[in-house]
Enzyme design. Structure first.
Site, PDB file in Angstrom:
ATOM      1  N   CYS B 113      50.809  20.086  30.735  1.00 44.34           N
ATOM      2  CA  CYS B 113      50.447  19.665  29.395  1.00 44.34           C
ATOM      3  C   CYS B 113      49.987  20.843  28.541  1.00 44.34           C
ATOM      4  CB  CYS B 113      49.355  18.599  29.511  1.00 44.34           C
ATOM      5  SG  CYS B 113      48.495  18.250  27.972  1.00 44.34           S
ATOM      6  N   CYS B 116      46.629  20.448  26.586  1.00 45.90           N
ATOM      7  CA  CYS B 116      45.462  20.497  27.483  1.00 45.90           C
ATOM      8  C   CYS B 116      44.955  21.931  27.620  1.00 45.90           C
ATOM      9  CB  CYS B 116      45.826  19.988  28.882  1.00 45.90           C
ATOM     10  SG  CYS B 116      46.333  18.273  28.939  1.00 45.90           S
TER      11      CYS B 116
END
Lengths: 484, 190
Positions: B113, B116
C-alpha cells in the site's frame, strides 16, 4: 465454531466450497442467497500457501497480463523514438522492480478477496480440504490440526496445477513452472520454455519482450485446440521478433553445471539429431492437471476422466455422487478460464439455493491469447467449422491489415489478420471470429456480444466502422478465401 | 496456564480473569461506521487509500459499538512504555493495545500500500509530539489478517484509536500533519 444444528438441519453448512480461486470465491460469495438469518451459509476452504484468489490472481491471468504489459511498454518505448521522444539508445529492464510491483498488486487482491468474503458473510478457513463422505469434509491445517465439517452440498473448485514431465531426468529438480516464474525475485535470465500452449507462448512472449534470450521447444503443434492458421501467425510474429523456436523437438535431460547454468539435451524428432544448449532457467509448460488424489474422490466413487484426472460433470456441474458438485478448471471438458468459472459458480450457488434453474452456457465463450501479437477469438475455428458444416457449408471472409500506429513506428504488421467464418448461404450466421493485432482482447469483447445475439455477416457489414481503429477492419471484411 | 490457582497472588488471578473477559468482549465487538465509503482507487500515488479496483467495494458499514465496561481498573499493570511498536501477535495486541493505560493509535497498513508508506511516518511524528501521552501500534494486515478482519478493516491505511480497550475513533486514508495533530489531541483529550 459450528452453527446450531437446528438452523441448518443436521449439517453445519448449506454450502461448503473447497477451493479459493476464481470459481470457489464466486460460488461461496453468491451463497449469500441462501439465507440471511444464520451463519449457516457457505464456507470456503483453501489449502495453498498463496493468498485468496487461486491461479488467476496468484500465478495466472493477473501477473501474466501485468508482465505482458511490461513487455509491451518496452516495445512502446522503442516506437516512441519514431514519434519524437528523445530516448537513450539502450533502454534496459529491471526484473526486481517489475516483480515487486506485480507482487504488491497481487497481495492487494488477496486482501480484497478476504474482505469480500467477510462482507458476504462467508466463513473462511485456511485448511486443505478432503472428502470423507458425501456430506463430510476433513480440513487439515498447516500445523496438521484436523477439523471435521459437514454440509448439505459440497462443491469442488480446486482447479489444476502445472505438470512436470515424469520421464526427463532433472526436470523437477532443475526446472520451474508457471507457479514459480511470476514469483522469482531475480530475473530468470536465458530461458528455455518447453511447451506450446498459451501458457508457454505467453510466458515466452513477455520474457523475450523484456529483453531475455528466450527459446520455445515445441513437441508437435502450437496452441492445440485453437485455429491453426491463427496459431501460425502468432508464432511467426514471435520468431520474427527474436524468439527461438525448436520445432518438433523433445527434451531428453536437464543437468546442472558447476557454473550453476542448466544444460538441456534434446532430440529433433524430424531429423533424429541430438542437440544441447545451456540456459539459466527451464520453464515447463507441458499441461495442467488437478490434484484429485489429495481430495479423496476415489473413495467416494466420484467419477474421474482417466486420461485427464478431471472430474466428470453434468451440465449442472453435478458429479456422479449426489450433493457433490464440481466446476471450473477441475471439470472435464470445461474451458480453463476465469470468467466461465465465476459465472458457473454463481449460477450453481443460485440453483442450490433453489433461487434459479439457469444452467451455465459454455458456448460462444470469447478468449484472448496475450502473446506479443495478441490473438482473440470467439466461436469455432476454421477446422472445427469445416468439420461440422463441410468445406462448402462455410464462407470465410478475411483480411490482412496494418494498424495505423505501426506506420510511423515502422513496425512489421505481416501477421495482423482478421478471419470471419460464416455459414454459407442462408443468413450467413457468423460461426467464428478471429483477430490478431494490438489490444485483441479489447477488440473482441464487443464482437462477442454480437456473436451471442446470433450476428450474421450482413449484420457485420451493415455496422459502420470506428475510424481510425484496428477493430473497424472487422466490419469491413469482404474478400473470401474461396475467391483465392 | 499450568499453575494452580491457590499459588497465584490474588492480583494476578484478577489480572488473568480481566484479560480473559476482555478477549471475550473483543470478539463481540463489531466495527461499523454509517456512511463511510472506502472508495476504490486507480493509482496509489493519486489516491488516499488502497483497495483493489477489480473488486466492487460496496459501502462498508462500519459503526462503533462501545460496550460499557464494568471492570474496575484498580490494579496496576506493568505494560511496556514504547511509544511506537509493531504488533507481534494476538496476545501482544491484547497486552499492549487493549490493556494499555495510554490511548493507542492502531495503524493497520500493508507492504503493498503506497499511501500507507506516507501516512506511517506522519503518524509517528504526530505521536512523538505528544511526548508519551499516546502510543502507536503498527499492524501489518497480511501478517495479522484475522486481527484486521476482526476490526473491520477494509481499505488501508486504517487508523483506529483505542482508549481503555474501546474503539473511540478511526479514519481511513491519508491525513496531513495538521489533521493528524488534531485527531491525536482529540483522542488524548477524551
Amino acid at each position: 465454531e459450528r452453527a446450531t444444528p437446528s438452523s441448518c438441519g443436521k449439517n453445519d453448512y448449506d454450502l461448503l466450497v473447497i477451493g479459493g480461486g476464481s470459481g470457489g470465491l464466486a460460488c461461496s460469495k453468491e451463497g449469500e442467497v441462501f439465507t440471511d438469518e444464520t451463519e449457516c451459509i457457505s464456507l470456503c476452504l483453501t489449502g495453498t500457501k498463496w493468498g485468496l484468489g487461486g491461479t488467476c490472481v496468484n500465478v495466472g491471468c493477473i501477473p501474466k497480463k501485468l508482465m505482458h504489459q511490461a513487455a509491451l511498454l518496452g516495445t512502446a518505448v522503442k516506437d516512441a523514438k519514431m514519434y519524437g521522444w528523445q530516448i537513450p539508445d539502450t533502454v534496459s529492464h529491471d526484473w526486481p522492480t517489475m516483480a515487486e510491483a506485480v507482487h504488491n498488486h497481487v497481495k492487494s487482491l488477496n486482501w480484497g478477496h478476504r474482505v469480500q468474503l467477510q462482507d458476504k458473510k462467508v466463513k473462511y478457513m485456511n485448511l486443505k480440504g478432503s472428502l470423507v463422505d458425501e456430506h463430510t469434509v476433513r480440513g487439515l491445517s498447516k500445523a496438521g490440526k484436523e477439523t471435521i465439517l459437514t454440509a448439505k452440498n459440497i462443491v469442488i473448485a480446486t482447479g489444476g496445477r502445472p505438470k512436470y514431465p515424469t520421464n526427463i531426468p532433472g526436470a523437477a529438480e532443475h526446472g520451474i513452472t508457471s507457479d514459480d516464474i511470476f514469483w522469482l525475485k531475480k530475473s530468470p535470465g536465458k530461458t528455455l520454455v518447453v511447451g506450446a500452449s498459451y501458457v508457454a507462448l505467453e510466458c515466452a512472449g513477455f520474457l523475450k519482450g523484456i529483453g531475455l534470450d528466450t527459446t520455445v521447444m515445441v513437441r508437435s503443434i502450437a496452441l492445440r485446440g485453437f485455429d491453426q492458421q491463427m496459431a501460425g501467425l502468432v508464432t511467426d510474429y514471435m520468431e520474427a521478433h527474436g524468439t527461438r523456436f525448436a520445432w518438433k523437438s523433445v527434451p531428453n535431460r536437464v543437468d546442472k553445471l558447476s557454473s550453476g547454468a542448466l544444460q538441456v539435451t534434446w532430440t529433433d524428432t524430424q531429423t533424429g539429431s541430438e542437440h544441447k544448449d545451456t540456459f539459466d532457467s527451464v520453464l515447463w509448460a507441458v499441461g495442467r492437471a488437478p490434484e484429485t488424489k489429495a481430495l479423496g474422490l476415489d473413495k467416494l466413487g466420484v467419477q474421474l476422466n482417466k486420461e485427464t484426472g478431471k472430474i466428470v460433470v453434468g451440465p449442472d456441474e453435478s458429479t456422479s455422487v449426489p450433493n457433490i458438485y464440481a466446476f471450473g478448471d477441475i471439470g472435464e471438458g470445461r474451458p480453463e478460464l476465469t470468467p466461465t468459472a465465476i459465472k458457473a459458480g454463481k449460477l450453481l450457488a443460485r440453483r442450490l439455493a433453489g433461487q434459479s434453474t439457469e444452467l451455465m452456457n459454455y458456448d460462444n465463450v470469447p478468449t484472448t491469447v496475450f502473446t506479443p501479437l495478441e490473438y482473440s477469438c470467439v466461436g469455432l475455428s476454421e477446422e472445427e467449422a469445416e468439420k461440422r458444416h463441410g468445406k462448402d457449408g462455410i464462407e470465410i471472409y478475411h483480411a490482412f491489415y496494418k494498424p495505423l500506429e505501426f506506420t510511423v513506428a515502422e513496425r512489421d504488421a505481416s501477421q495482423c489478420y482478421i478471419k470471419v467464418v460464416c455459414e454459407q448461404g442462408g443468413t450467413g450466421k457468423i460461426l467464428g471470429l478471429h483477430f490478431t493485432g494490438p489490444n485483441a482482447g479489447e477488440v473482441a469483447q464487443g464482437f462477442a456480444v454480437g456473436f451471442q445475439c446470433g450476428a450474421t455477416y450482413s449484420h457485420l457489414i451493415q455496422t459502420v466502422g470506428i475510424h481510425p481503429t484496428c477493430a473497424e477492419e472487422v466490419v469491413k471484411v469482404h474478400i473470401t478465401k474461396r475467391s483465392g | 496456564m499450568g499453575r494452580s490457582w491457590s499459588r497465584m497472588s490474588l492480583s494476578r488471578v484478577f489480572m488473568m480473569w480481566e484479560m480473559a473477559h476482555r478477549l471475550v468482549l473483543r470478539r463481540l465487538w463489531t466495527l461499523s461506521v454509517n456512511d463511510i465509503r472506502c472508495l476504490p482507487t486507480s493509482t496509489a500515488s493519486v489516491a488516499s487509500s488502497c483497495y483493489s479496483t477489480s473488486l466492487q467495494s460496496s459501502t462498508t458499514r462500519v459503526s462503533f459499538l462501545s460496550p460499557s465496561r464494568s471492570l474496575p481498573r484498580a490494579l496496576p499493570h506493568t505494560s511496556r512504555r514504547e511509544v511506537s511498536f509493531n504488533v507481534q501477535d494476538s496476545e501482544d495486541f491484547t497486552e499492549r493495545v487493549i490493556n494499555s493505560e495510554l490511548p493507542v493509535l492502531v495503524d493497520f497498513h500493508a507492504q503493498w500500500c503506497g499511501p500507507c508508506k506516507i501516512l506511517g511516518p506522519r503518524l509517528e511524528k504526530a505521536v512523538a509530539k505528544q511526548k508519551g501521552r499516546v502510543a502507536m501500534a503498527k499492524v501489518d494486515i497480511d501478517d495479522h489478517t484475522d486481527l484486521a478482519i476482526e476490526y473491520g478493516v477494509s481499505a488501508v491505511p486504517t487508523v483506529i484509536a483505542m482508549r481503555g480497550g474501546d474503539v473511540v475513533d478511526h479514519f481511513v486514508g491519508i491525513k496531513d500533519d495538521d489533521e493528524l495533530d488534531s485527531f491525536v489531541s482529540k483522542v488524548i483529550g477524551q
